[in-house]
Design a protein around this motif. Structure first.
Motif, mmCIF file in Angstrom:
data_model
loop_
_atom_site.group_PDB
_atom_site.id
_atom_site.type_symbol
_atom_site.label_atom_id
_atom_site.label_comp_id
_atom_site.label_asym_id
_atom_site.label_seq_id
_atom_site.Cartn_x
_atom_site.Cartn_y
_atom_site.Cartn_z
ATOM 1 N N ARG A 26 1.083 -1.493 0.203
ATOM 2 C CA ARG A 26 0.063 0.184 -0.168
ATOM 3 C C ARG A 26 0.678 1.715 -0.010
ATOM 4 N NH1 ARG A 26 -2.692 -3.615 -0.346
ATOM 5 N NH2 ARG A 26 -5.095 -4.492 0.093
ATOM 6 N N VAL A 27 0.404 1.851 -0.863
ATOM 7 C CA VAL A 27 1.190 3.350 -0.893
ATOM 8 C C VAL A 27 0.038 4.794 -0.147
ATOM 9 C CG1 VAL A 27 2.061 5.139 -2.304
ATOM 10 C CG2 VAL A 27 2.294 2.970 -2.999
ATOM 11 N N MET A 28 0.152 5.607 0.525
ATOM 12 C CA MET A 28 -0.708 6.315 1.033
ATOM 13 C C MET A 28 -0.287 7.880 0.394
ATOM 14 S SD MET A 28 -1.210 8.813 4.621
ATOM 15 C CE MET A 28 -2.484 6.854 5.037
ATOM 16 N N VAL A 29 -1.098 8.487 -0.600
ATOM 17 C CA VAL A 29 -0.364 9.100 -1.658
ATOM 18 C C VAL A 29 -1.744 10.872 -0.649
ATOM 19 C CG1 VAL A 29 -0.682 10.556 -4.015
ATOM 20 C CG2 VAL A 29 0.048 8.384 -3.185
ATOM 21 N N ASP A 37 -11.933 5.470 -7.572
ATOM 22 C CA ASP A 37 -11.751 3.789 -6.945
ATOM 23 C C ASP A 37 -10.864 3.996 -5.554
ATOM 24 O OD1 ASP A 37 -14.492 3.881 -8.825
ATOM 25 O OD2 ASP A 37 -13.370 2.865 -10.418
ATOM 26 N N GLN A 38 -10.342 4.817 -5.437
ATOM 27 C CA GLN A 38 -9.418 4.542 -4.339
ATOM 28 C C GLN A 38 -10.165 5.054 -3.210
ATOM 29 O OE1 GLN A 38 -6.701 3.201 -5.428
ATOM 30 N NE2 GLN A 38 -6.851 3.873 -7.795
ATOM 31 N N TYR A 39 -9.238 4.325 -2.327
ATOM 32 C CA TYR A 39 -9.154 4.626 -0.930
ATOM 33 C C TYR A 39 -9.592 5.827 -0.427
ATOM 34 C CZ TYR A 39 -10.763 -0.026 -1.109
ATOM 35 O OH TYR A 39 -11.647 -1.688 -1.435
ATOM 36 N N GLU A 40 -9.667 6.533 0.102
ATOM 37 C CA GLU A 40 -9.823 7.788 1.029
ATOM 38 C C GLU A 40 -9.659 7.996 2.018
ATOM 39 O OE1 GLU A 40 -12.345 12.134 0.793
ATOM 40 O OE2 GLU A 40 -11.763 11.695 -1.304
#
Length: 106
Positions: free
Chosen positions: A14-17, A71-74
Motif C-alpha cells: 500500500r501507498v499513501m498519497v 475508485d481509490q480509498y480516501e
C-alpha cells in the motif's frame, strides 16, 4: 491527561498519497478558462507519496506519482485528505534520477 499519539504505518504493497485538490476552475496552456462543471474523463493526477508499506519497491516518500484518483480509498488525517492505493495502481513516478525515464520533467 493527554491522549497517546499513534504513528500510521502502511502495510504490504500500500501507498499513501497526498493529492492537492484542484481549484474550482482551471486554465488551459493557452489561457482558456475551464469551468469546474466540465468533467474530464479518465484524467490521471499527480500526488506526493507520504508513506509506503514494507513490500513497496518502486517508490518512496517524497516521490511524485501518477495515478487514477477514481475508485481509490480516501482517508482524512488531521484535516488533510489522503488516498490509499496499491503500488500496482501507479502509472508513473517522478524522481530526480532514473535509468529509463521519458525525458519529460515536472
Amino acid at each position: 491527561m493527554a491522549e497517546p499519539k499513534f504513528e500510521i504505518q502502511m502495510l504490504h504493497d500500500r501507498v499513501m498519497v497526498k493529492v492537492d485538490r484542484e481549484p474550482e476552475e482551471r486554465r488551459s496552456s493557452s489561457g482558456i478558462v475551464i469551468p469546474a462543471t466540465v468533467k474530464m474523463a479518465n484524467r490521471l493526477v499527480w500526488g506526493e507519496v507520504c508513506g509506503t508499506g514494507a513490500n513497496v519497491r518502486s517508490v518512496k516518500p517524497g516521490d511524485k506519482v501518477l495515478f487514477n484518483p477514481e475508485d481509490q480509498y480516501e482517508v482524512e488525517v488531521q484535516g488533510q485528505v489522503y488516498l490509499v492505493l496499491r503500488e500496482r495502481d501507479l502509472h508513473a513516478v517522478a524522481t530526480q534520477q532514473t535509468d529509463h525515464g521519458t525525458g519529460l520533467y515536472l
